[in-house]
Design a protein around this motif. Structure first.
Motif, PDB file in Angstrom:
ATOM      1  N   UNK B  60       7.087  36.846 -11.806  1.00 15.05           N
ATOM      2  CA  UNK B  60       7.180  38.010 -12.687  1.00 15.05           C
ATOM      3  C   UNK B  60       8.317  38.928 -12.274  1.00 15.05           C
ATOM      4  N   UNK B  61       9.005  39.513 -13.282  1.00 13.98           N
ATOM      5  CA  UNK B  61      10.098  40.441 -12.971  1.00 13.98           C
ATOM      6  C   UNK B  61       9.551  41.771 -12.465  1.00 13.98           C
ATOM      7  N   UNK B  62      10.250  42.375 -11.540  1.00 14.50           N
ATOM      8  CA  UNK B  62       9.755  43.635 -10.995  1.00 14.50           C
ATOM      9  C   UNK B  62      10.837  44.710 -10.989  1.00 14.50           C
ATOM     10  N   UNK B  66      14.412  41.868  -9.284  1.00 14.16           N
ATOM     11  CA  UNK B  66      14.252  40.477  -8.896  1.00 14.16           C
ATOM     12  C   UNK B  66      12.833  40.028  -9.252  1.00 14.16           C
ATOM     13  N   UNK B  67      12.590  38.737  -9.104  1.00 17.02           N
ATOM     14  CA  UNK B  67      11.295  38.196  -9.495  1.00 17.02           C
ATOM     15  C   UNK B  67      10.493  37.784  -8.279  1.00 17.02           C
ATOM     16  N   UNK B  68       9.181  37.951  -8.407  1.00 10.90           N
ATOM     17  CA  UNK B  68       8.301  37.500  -7.351  1.00 10.90           C
ATOM     18  C   UNK B  68       6.986  37.101  -8.005  1.00 10.90           C
TER      19      UNK B  68
END
Lengths: 102, 231
Positions: B60-62, B66-68
């Motif tokens: 998921x984008x944050x 960036x995504x995590x």
């Protein structure tokens, strides 16, 4: 309230999506050609480590050859999980309904 | 939170394997006991494991750009405790290391410690503390799941900081750098994960309150109160 938690969940996800859309619009404007926003945090950490001059001493023995193949395995992972969750919630639901009929 | 293959010096890989091993061993022992003595809890164990599968596959984008991904370990930590959760988490991490080159075999010990041990321990104790002070059950579940997620990433940052102290500022400076990458990114995802697991917990209470009472997750009075509030 019967559906308080459901409402909270939907609102949270909508807020999250809203923040993403606004921020994405902002990021895309400032992107240099060839640059991509929204990379993985894991990779960002790896970049920081590599910038110290460290080279990984072991390579993955198998890597998904393209991002499409990687997507396949991620989807498979999610699908397997969803299958199990849906199966057992459905099983309990059906069992409860069956008990009522008797 | 995945430390990638080869991205920890060998002695740190060995160290984290050694730390994780007792948890996994005791977890497998408990799992065997659960299979022998409490077979009717196995569907819920499968559902909690499946939750880790699903949530840790969602990138998921944050807010940091960036995504995590969430970890999903909170649900199982609350119901089955940190030891059984460590086994479930290891299965997921092994899948991702083998098929996705996400994480790695050399770093498996470190990744198991952050996602499948440290996070679940935090989640378990937060839920227990919440129960002891009679916090609303769903608020307790939310906090437990969100912190199980967040602590995982704090621990990853710490693991990397220990292995790669900054030239100036040492471990604390490098912890700050990794924490920005991992932990800050994780805050919004932890909130979503907490909300979703709290919602799932409601469905589990509606389906099998008897098992939750037997696992000592809820008291009969709590179940009665919750069921009345959703009637």
């Amino acid at each position: 309230m019967k559906y308080t938690l459901e409402i909270i969940a939907v609102v949270t996800i909508l807020v999250f999506a809203g923040i993403f859309l606004v921020q994405n619009a902002e990021l895309q404007k400032n992107l240099k050609p060839g640059e991509e926003a929204w990379g993985g945090a894991d990779n960002n950490a790896a970049k920081v480590i590599e910038s110290t001059g460290y080279t990984p001493w072991m390579q993955p023995f198998w890597e998904p050859p393209s991002s499409e193949i990687a997507t396949l395995f991620f989807c498979l992972q999610a699908a397997l999980g969803s299958l199990v969750i849906g199966y057992f919630f459905g099983y309990y639901r059906g069992k409860a309904d069956g008990a009522k009929v008797k | 939170m995945h430390i990638m293959e080869g991205f920890l010096p060998l002695y740190w890989c060995v160290f984290w394997f050694a730390v994780s091993l007792p948890f996994i061993a005791y977890g497998i022992y408990l799992l065997n006991r659960l299979v022998r003595e409490q077979r009717d809890t196995l569907p819920l164990l499968a559902v909690s494991g499946a939750f880790i599968f699903v949530l840790s596959s969602l990138k998921m984008p944050s807010v940091t750009g960036s995504c995590s991904h969430p970890t999903g370990t909170g649900l199982s930590a609350i119901m089955f405790g940190p030891f059984l959760t460590s086994v479930l988490g290891m299965i997921v991490l092994l899948y991702q290391a083998l098929f996705l080159a996400h994480g790695g075999l050399s770093t498996l010990g470190a990744n198991v410690f952050s996602m499948a041990i440290a996070g679940p321990i935090a989640g378990y104790w937060i839920y227990r503390a919440g129960k002891a002070v009679r916090l609303n059950t769903f608020v307790a579940v939310f906090l437990a799941a969100a912190f199980a997620d967040l602590i995982t990433y704090v621990v990853t940052s710490l693991q990397l900081a220990l292995a790669f102290p900054a030239a100036t500022g040492g471990i604390s400076a490098s912890f700050a750098a990794f924490a920005v990458i991992f932990a800050i990114t994780q805050i919004p995802l932890a909130i979503i994960e907490g909300v979703i697991i709290a919602l799932t917990f409601k469905y589990i209470i509606q389906s099998r309150p008897d098992i939750l009472i037997r696992l000592n997750v809820l008291t009969p009075e709590q179940v009665k109160k919750i069921q009345e509030s959703f009637a």
